[in-house]
Design a protein around this motif. Sequence first.
Motif, PDB file in Angstrom:
ATOM      1  N   ALA A  50      -4.070  -0.941  -8.079  1.00  0.00           N
ATOM      2  CA  ALA A  50      -2.906   0.096  -7.647  1.00  0.00           C
ATOM      3  C   ALA A  50      -3.228   0.844  -6.431  1.00  0.00           C
ATOM      4  CB  ALA A  50      -2.611   1.057  -9.046  1.00  0.00           C
ATOM      5  N   SER A  51      -4.502   1.187  -6.279  1.00  0.00           N
ATOM      6  CA  SER A  51      -4.692   1.842  -4.933  1.00  0.00           C
ATOM      7  C   SER A  51      -5.704   1.171  -4.180  1.00  0.00           C
ATOM      8  CB  SER A  51      -5.928   3.286  -5.643  1.00  0.00           C
ATOM      9  OG  SER A  51      -6.912   2.899  -6.225  1.00  0.00           O
ATOM     10  N   ALA A  52      -5.620  -0.111  -4.138  1.00  0.00           N
ATOM     11  CA  ALA A  52      -6.395  -0.973  -3.368  1.00  0.00           C
ATOM     12  C   ALA A  52      -6.264  -0.967  -1.938  1.00  0.00           C
ATOM     13  CB  ALA A  52      -6.494  -2.443  -3.777  1.00  0.00           C
ATOM     14  N   THR A  53      -4.784  -0.923  -1.533  1.00  0.00           N
ATOM     15  CA  THR A  53      -4.519  -0.956  -0.297  1.00  0.00           C
ATOM     16  C   THR A  53      -4.568   0.300   0.539  1.00  0.00           C
ATOM     17  OG1 THR A  53      -2.430  -1.965  -0.747  1.00  0.00           O
ATOM     18  CG2 THR A  53      -2.189  -1.011   1.103  1.00  0.00           C
ATOM     19  N   GLU A  54      -4.628   1.571  -0.275  1.00  0.00           N
ATOM     20  CA  GLU A  54      -4.909   2.976   0.531  1.00  0.00           C
ATOM     21  C   GLU A  54      -6.503   2.625   0.526  1.00  0.00           C
ATOM     22  OE1 GLU A  54      -5.325   7.479  -0.614  1.00  0.00           O
ATOM     23  OE2 GLU A  54      -4.171   5.989  -1.855  1.00  0.00           O
ATOM     24  N   GLY A  55      -7.555   2.209  -0.275  1.00  0.00           N
ATOM     25  CA  GLY A  55      -8.738   2.084  -0.157  1.00  0.00           C
ATOM     26  C   GLY A  55      -9.279   1.386   0.805  1.00  0.00           C
ATOM     27  N   ILE A  56      -8.583   0.056   0.945  1.00  0.00           N
ATOM     28  CA  ILE A  56      -8.911  -1.051   1.973  1.00  0.00           C
ATOM     29  C   ILE A  56      -8.653  -0.487   3.283  1.00  0.00           C
ATOM     30  CG2 ILE A  56      -8.298  -3.232   3.005  1.00  0.00           C
ATOM     31  CD1 ILE A  56      -8.577  -4.218   0.119  1.00  0.00           C
ATOM     32  N   ALA A  57      -7.508   0.262   3.608  1.00  0.00           N
ATOM     33  CA  ALA A  57      -6.998   1.054   4.682  1.00  0.00           C
ATOM     34  C   ALA A  57      -8.377   1.914   5.289  1.00  0.00           C
ATOM     35  CB  ALA A  57      -5.773   1.633   4.574  1.00  0.00           C
ATOM     36  N   THR A  58      -8.583   2.529   4.455  1.00  0.00           N
ATOM     37  CA  THR A  58      -9.734   3.760   4.662  1.00  0.00           C
ATOM     38  C   THR A  58     -11.004   2.766   5.172  1.00  0.00           C
ATOM     39  OG1 THR A  58      -8.849   5.171   3.351  1.00  0.00           O
ATOM     40  CG2 THR A  58     -11.309   5.487   3.908  1.00  0.00           C
ATOM     41  N   ILE A  59     -11.344   1.824   4.451  1.00  0.00           N
ATOM     42  CA  ILE A  59     -12.652   1.195   4.562  1.00  0.00           C
ATOM     43  C   ILE A  59     -12.525   0.386   5.977  1.00  0.00           C
ATOM     44  CG2 ILE A  59     -14.124  -0.965   3.776  1.00  0.00           C
ATOM     45  CD1 ILE A  59     -13.549   0.197   0.888  1.00  0.00           C
ATOM     46  N   ASP A  60     -11.271  -0.156   6.116  1.00  0.00           N
ATOM     47  CA  ASP A  60     -11.197  -0.951   7.379  1.00  0.00           C
ATOM     48  C   ASP A  60     -11.202  -0.104   8.658  1.00  0.00           C
ATOM     49  OD1 ASP A  60     -10.558  -3.579   8.887  1.00  0.00           O
ATOM     50  OD2 ASP A  60      -8.279  -2.881   8.955  1.00  0.00           O
ATOM     51  N   SER A  61     -10.900   1.165   8.551  1.00  0.00           N
ATOM     52  CA  SER A  61     -10.998   2.074   9.791  1.00  0.00           C
ATOM     53  C   SER A  61     -12.190   2.671   9.942  1.00  0.00           C
ATOM     54  CB  SER A  61      -9.919   3.274   9.458  1.00  0.00           C
ATOM     55  OG  SER A  61     -10.431   4.065   8.537  1.00  0.00           O
ATOM     56  N   LEU A  62     -13.259   2.373   9.183  1.00  0.00           N
ATOM     57  CA  LEU A  62     -14.656   2.900   9.473  1.00  0.00           C
ATOM     58  C   LEU A  62     -15.391   2.044  10.306  1.00  0.00           C
ATOM     59  CD1 LEU A  62     -15.930   3.340   5.784  1.00  0.00           C
ATOM     60  CD2 LEU A  62     -15.060   5.066   7.514  1.00  0.00           C
ATOM     61  N   ARG A 108      -1.178 -10.954  -0.611  1.00  0.00           N
ATOM     62  CA  ARG A 108      -0.446  -9.605  -0.345  1.00  0.00           C
ATOM     63  C   ARG A 108      -1.176  -8.713   0.406  1.00  0.00           C
ATOM     64  NH1 ARG A 108       0.642 -10.636  -5.941  1.00  0.00           N
ATOM     65  NH2 ARG A 108      -1.057  -9.177  -6.626  1.00  0.00           N
ATOM     66  N   LEU A 109      -2.503  -8.582   0.785  1.00  0.00           N
ATOM     67  CA  LEU A 109      -3.357  -7.636   1.587  1.00  0.00           C
ATOM     68  C   LEU A 109      -2.921  -8.192   2.906  1.00  0.00           C
ATOM     69  CD1 LEU A 109      -6.446  -7.001  -0.555  1.00  0.00           C
ATOM     70  CD2 LEU A 109      -4.571  -5.306   0.144  1.00  0.00           C
ATOM     71  N   ASN A 110      -3.120  -9.274   3.137  1.00  0.00           N
ATOM     72  CA  ASN A 110      -2.947 -10.015   4.559  1.00  0.00           C
ATOM     73  C   ASN A 110      -1.579  -9.823   4.994  1.00  0.00           C
ATOM     74  OD1 ASN A 110      -5.155 -11.641   5.754  1.00  0.00           O
ATOM     75  ND2 ASN A 110      -5.426 -12.432   4.009  1.00  0.00           N
ATOM     76  N   ASP A 111      -0.492  -9.850   4.047  1.00  0.00           N
ATOM     77  CA  ASP A 111       0.671  -9.697   4.531  1.00  0.00           C
ATOM     78  C   ASP A 111       0.843  -8.247   4.986  1.00  0.00           C
ATOM     79  OD1 ASP A 111       1.536 -12.297   3.501  1.00  0.00           O
ATOM     80  OD2 ASP A 111       2.316 -11.390   1.668  1.00  0.00           O
ATOM     81  N   LYS A 112       0.107  -7.443   4.530  1.00  0.00           N
ATOM     82  CA  LYS A 112       0.178  -6.011   4.968  1.00  0.00           C
ATOM     83  C   LYS A 112      -0.469  -5.895   6.303  1.00  0.00           C
ATOM     84  CE  LYS A 112       1.003  -4.241   0.675  1.00  0.00           C
ATOM     85  NZ  LYS A 112       0.674  -3.307  -0.975  1.00  0.00           N
ATOM     86  N   GLY A 113      -1.376  -6.891   6.886  1.00  0.00           N
ATOM     87  CA  GLY A 113      -2.097  -6.634   8.163  1.00  0.00           C
ATOM     88  C   GLY A 113      -3.410  -6.565   8.088  1.00  0.00           C
TER      89      GLY A 113
END
Length: 470
Positions: A214-226, A261-266
């Motif tokens: 449920a919170s994976a998109t938010e968590g991955i966005a943070t990790i991808d920005s590091l 779905r994560l790829n669909d979000k970029g």
Amino acid sequence: MTQTCLESEFIYNESQLILVCGDYMRRILLSEQEIQIAAEQYGTPLYLYNLDKIGLQYTKLQQHLPSNFRIFYALKANSSLSICQKLAQLACGADISSVGEFTAALKAGFRADQLVFTGPGKTNAELAASLEAGIGLIALESVNEAQRLNDLAGRYSKKQNVLVRINPSYRTDQSCEVQQQRGNFGSSKGQGGESSTLVQTLGSSASKFGIDQASATEGIATIDSLPNLSLKGIHIFTESNVLNYRQLLASWSNTINIANRLNDKGYPISMLDFGGGIGIPFNPVDDEFDIESFGQELQPLFGNNRYPYQCIVEIGRYLVGESGCYITEVVDIKQSQGQKFIILDGGVHQLLRLSMKSANKYMEVLGRNGNNTQKATLAGKLPAPLDILVEDVSVPEDIAIGDRLVIYNCGSYGFNYSLTNFALHNYPAEVAYEDGIMGIIRAKGNVEDFFINQNLGFVTKTGASATAVF
């Protein structure tokens, strides 16, 4: 190293090597005579492994999994150096979850860039050691862990490849959590060709593993920005010892859908780590996991998918479980309130299977294959009621003190999954068989092993010495 030359009569059946021994076709591929020779030469309790069987299991995986898959050996199943070395020579990668396993993998011949570090609770010291060694992948379990790794990688001027573990909202009915509640790991229930469905486990979906879906998109966005981390993909592992391949196919399909779905979000998800889950039977009647059909039905999941993926499987039990057996000797036979107890020189200090106790029924008493049997409880020699290997198991009526008992499919989660220090009984020896040669790969322990690194100098002598009176 002492070695014994042995010969067995083998036949080929549908391109798979099978040993014929009396009325049995043993998955371990070792005869009763060979097992007896090992027990006589090295003593009991004893772990005996057939490395040839490991090679066969690896070959089956390699032949039937799609070409975009790479096999990683999960050291938590069995970290014996010779077994790890065998798999390193077969070109496996390795899944490790501690500095100890990291060191074992390197000693056995794996390169650091062939390793993936999984599991929760990685310390800064463990992450730093991984960075220094040049580890291939680190599977992150939380945003906090990602931020700590990012800071460390910056100090080492490195950009570390990472996966993000996700705790999915859905499980199959063979998921680890569901099976733990039922206590029936490796059950054949549900095999008969029926389709598998995903079931939501609302009561047990909370997990110490990974970031909730449920919170994976938010968590991955943070990790991808590091800046010091390079996000490669996701890791989802929920299933354990699945025999019905459709169950595992449903779980892995769910992982692909989450990645899509994560790829669909970029987000740049190019790698999928499915963990393990491919099971082995813990009895002589269940069918083996249908790896051929599994591989065939996996192919279109990737061939027809809108995103390409490189895939990892972390396989432990399937590779080594059937290769090993545990040999123990009967030291006493007794009755208690009408129940027969067979007391063994082994026990749960060397073979602990809390949720898989029934797996210990996959056994026989060497040299006694008659038809007349009776029910008994197999118990070890520890001064604890926990030390029951299995209840209500059939044993020969004429079983006697001094008989040797062999429990099959103990190549995984045996030696290094047990209460080895309880009551300070010596560690069992480990012996391996390969290409007709048998040799010791870990010597039997001795009593001094338990006192390594202990310090008696701390206690100050005060007063008179006490005298024991009996």
